[in-house]
Design a protein around this motif. Structure first.
Motif, short mmCIF file in Angstrom:
data_model
loop_
_atom_site.label_atom_id
_atom_site.label_comp_id
_atom_site.label_asym_id
_atom_site.label_seq_id
_atom_site.Cartn_x
_atom_site.Cartn_y
_atom_site.Cartn_z
N LEU A 62 2.96 -1.76 -11.49
CA LEU A 62 2.77 -0.81 -10.39
C LEU A 62 1.74 0.25 -10.77
N LEU A 63 1.88 0.80 -11.96
CA LEU A 63 0.93 1.81 -12.44
C LEU A 63 -0.47 1.21 -12.60
N TYR A 64 -0.53 0.01 -13.14
CA TYR A 64 -1.81 -0.67 -13.35
C TYR A 64 -2.54 -0.87 -12.02
N GLN A 65 -1.83 -1.37 -11.02
CA GLN A 65 -2.45 -1.59 -9.72
C GLN A 65 -2.87 -0.26 -9.08
N GLY A 66 -2.04 0.77 -9.26
CA GLY A 66 -2.37 2.07 -8.70
C GLY A 66 -3.59 2.68 -9.34
N VAL A 67 -3.68 2.59 -10.66
CA VAL A 67 -4.83 3.13 -11.39
C VAL A 67 -6.11 2.39 -10.99
N MET A 68 -6.01 1.06 -10.90
CA MET A 68 -7.19 0.27 -10.51
C MET A 68 -7.66 0.63 -9.11
N LEU A 69 -6.72 0.74 -8.16
CA LEU A 69 -7.09 1.07 -6.79
C LEU A 69 -7.75 2.44 -6.71
N PHE A 70 -7.17 3.42 -7.39
CA PHE A 70 -7.73 4.77 -7.40
C PHE A 70 -9.13 4.75 -8.01
N ASP A 71 -9.27 4.01 -9.11
CA ASP A 71 -10.56 3.93 -9.80
C ASP A 71 -11.62 3.28 -8.91
N GLN A 72 -11.25 2.24 -8.20
CA GLN A 72 -12.20 1.56 -7.31
C GLN A 72 -12.66 2.48 -6.19
N LYS A 73 -11.74 3.27 -5.65
CA LYS A 73 -12.10 4.22 -4.59
C LYS A 73 -13.05 5.28 -5.12
N GLN A 74 -12.78 5.76 -6.34
CA GLN A 74 -13.64 6.77 -6.94
C GLN A 74 -15.04 6.23 -7.20
N LYS A 75 -15.11 5.00 -7.68
CA LYS A 75 -16.41 4.37 -7.95
C LYS A 75 -17.22 4.23 -6.67
N LYS A 76 -16.57 3.78 -5.62
CA LYS A 76 -17.25 3.58 -4.34
C LYS A 76 -17.78 4.90 -3.80
N SER A 77 -16.94 5.93 -3.87
CA SER A 77 -17.34 7.25 -3.38
C SER A 77 -18.48 7.82 -4.22
N MET A 78 -18.37 7.70 -5.54
CA MET A 78 -19.40 8.24 -6.43
C MET A 78 -20.70 7.47 -6.30
N SER A 79 -20.59 6.16 -6.10
CA SER A 79 -21.79 5.33 -5.93
C SER A 79 -22.56 5.77 -4.69
N GLY B 297 0.81 -1.21 0.00
CA GLY B 297 0.00 0.00 0.00
C GLY B 297 0.85 1.26 0.00
N ARG B 298 1.93 1.24 0.77
CA ARG B 298 2.82 2.40 0.85
C ARG B 298 3.49 2.65 -0.50
N ILE B 299 3.88 1.57 -1.16
CA ILE B 299 4.52 1.70 -2.47
C ILE B 299 3.54 2.32 -3.48
N LEU B 300 2.33 1.81 -3.50
CA LEU B 300 1.32 2.35 -4.41
C LEU B 300 1.09 3.83 -4.18
N TYR C 16 6.19 -5.72 -7.00
CA TYR C 16 5.70 -5.27 -8.31
C TYR C 16 6.76 -5.59 -9.35
N SER C 17 6.39 -6.39 -10.33
CA SER C 17 7.36 -6.90 -11.30
C SER C 17 8.00 -5.80 -12.16
N ASP C 18 7.24 -4.74 -12.46
CA ASP C 18 7.79 -3.64 -13.24
C ASP C 18 6.92 -2.40 -13.06
N LYS C 19 7.30 -1.32 -13.69
CA LYS C 19 6.59 -0.06 -13.52
C LYS C 19 5.15 -0.14 -14.03
N GLU C 20 4.95 -0.86 -15.14
CA GLU C 20 3.60 -0.96 -15.69
C GLU C 20 2.66 -1.67 -14.71
#
Length: 208
Positions: A60-77, A16-19, A54-58
């Motif tokens: 890491l970015l993928y997991q970060g984008v997904m986590l952010f998106d999930q939080k936004q969806k939950k909040s907006m819902s 979580g800290r890395i993300l 995290y195997s590589d930067k992509e």
């Protein structure tokens, strides 16, 4: 067993800290400018430890984008559940996007196009948003805010195309957020509104 649980908890917390650190750096400087070395050094961990999680930067970015998106969806819902009208939802969505986009370096949106896995995820989410927007348009027409003589699917595709154009053509690097959102989103939105909808637009937005 106790030691295993401690190790698992530590790695989960570290993940979580890395993300958090990575996404903050990406947003501030752009993705390309941030190296995996920079992330590991900012957290005082070894590069090896970072790559074990995290195997590589992509990834890491993928997991970060997904986590952010999930939080936004939950909040907006949660907001949608209590919204009185479709215009409340649109206003809230607009304001959130302005704030969110304004806090991110435009280079982030340029760089993100270079990561196929992330682009695929965003394209899939865009399809989901497209379907959701159709439902918003229908609800807005039922509530009297939007014209009922429009093709809901075609209009939704138009807004989807505008959003894609803004990102792929790097519009945020050439214009202010206010210019982009006002001219490219609010202007066509006004075109599908009834008099009732236009009053809401005029009371809540400033168009240029």
């Amino acid at each position: 067993m106790h030691k295993i649980r401690e190790t698992t908890a530590y790695k989960k917390a570290l993940k979580g800290r890395i993300l958090e650190a990575a996404m903050k750096a990406f947003a501030e400087r752009g993705i390309k400018a941030v190296r995996m070395d920079d992330i590991s050094q900012s957290l005082s961990i070894s590069k090896r430890t970072l790559y074990e999680i995290y195997s590589d930067k992509e990834e890491l970015l993928y997991q970060g984008v997904m986590l952010f998106d999930q939080k936004q969806k939950k909040s907006m819902s949660a907001f949608i559940q209590k919204a009185d009208s479709v215009m409340d939802i649109i206003i809230e969505t607009y304001q959130r996007r302005v704030v969110r986009t304004g806090s991110v370096n435009p280079l982030f949106y340029e760089d993100i196009q270079k990561y196929p896995k992330v682009v695929e995820y965003l394209n899939n989410e865009r399809e989901r948003t497209y379907k959701f927007f159709i439902e918003l348009l229908k609800r807005g027409a039922d509530e009297g805010y939007f014209r009922n003589d429009i093709d809901f699917e075609l209009v939704s595709q138009m807004f989807n195309a505008i959003n894609s154009f803004v990102m792929t053509q790097h519009m945020l690097s050439r214009y202010t957020i206010q210019q982009v959102f006002s001219s490219m989103l609010l202007v066509p939105l006004r075109g599908i509104c009834t008099e009732k909808g236009l009053k809401v637009i005029e009371n809540n937005f400033k168009t240029q």
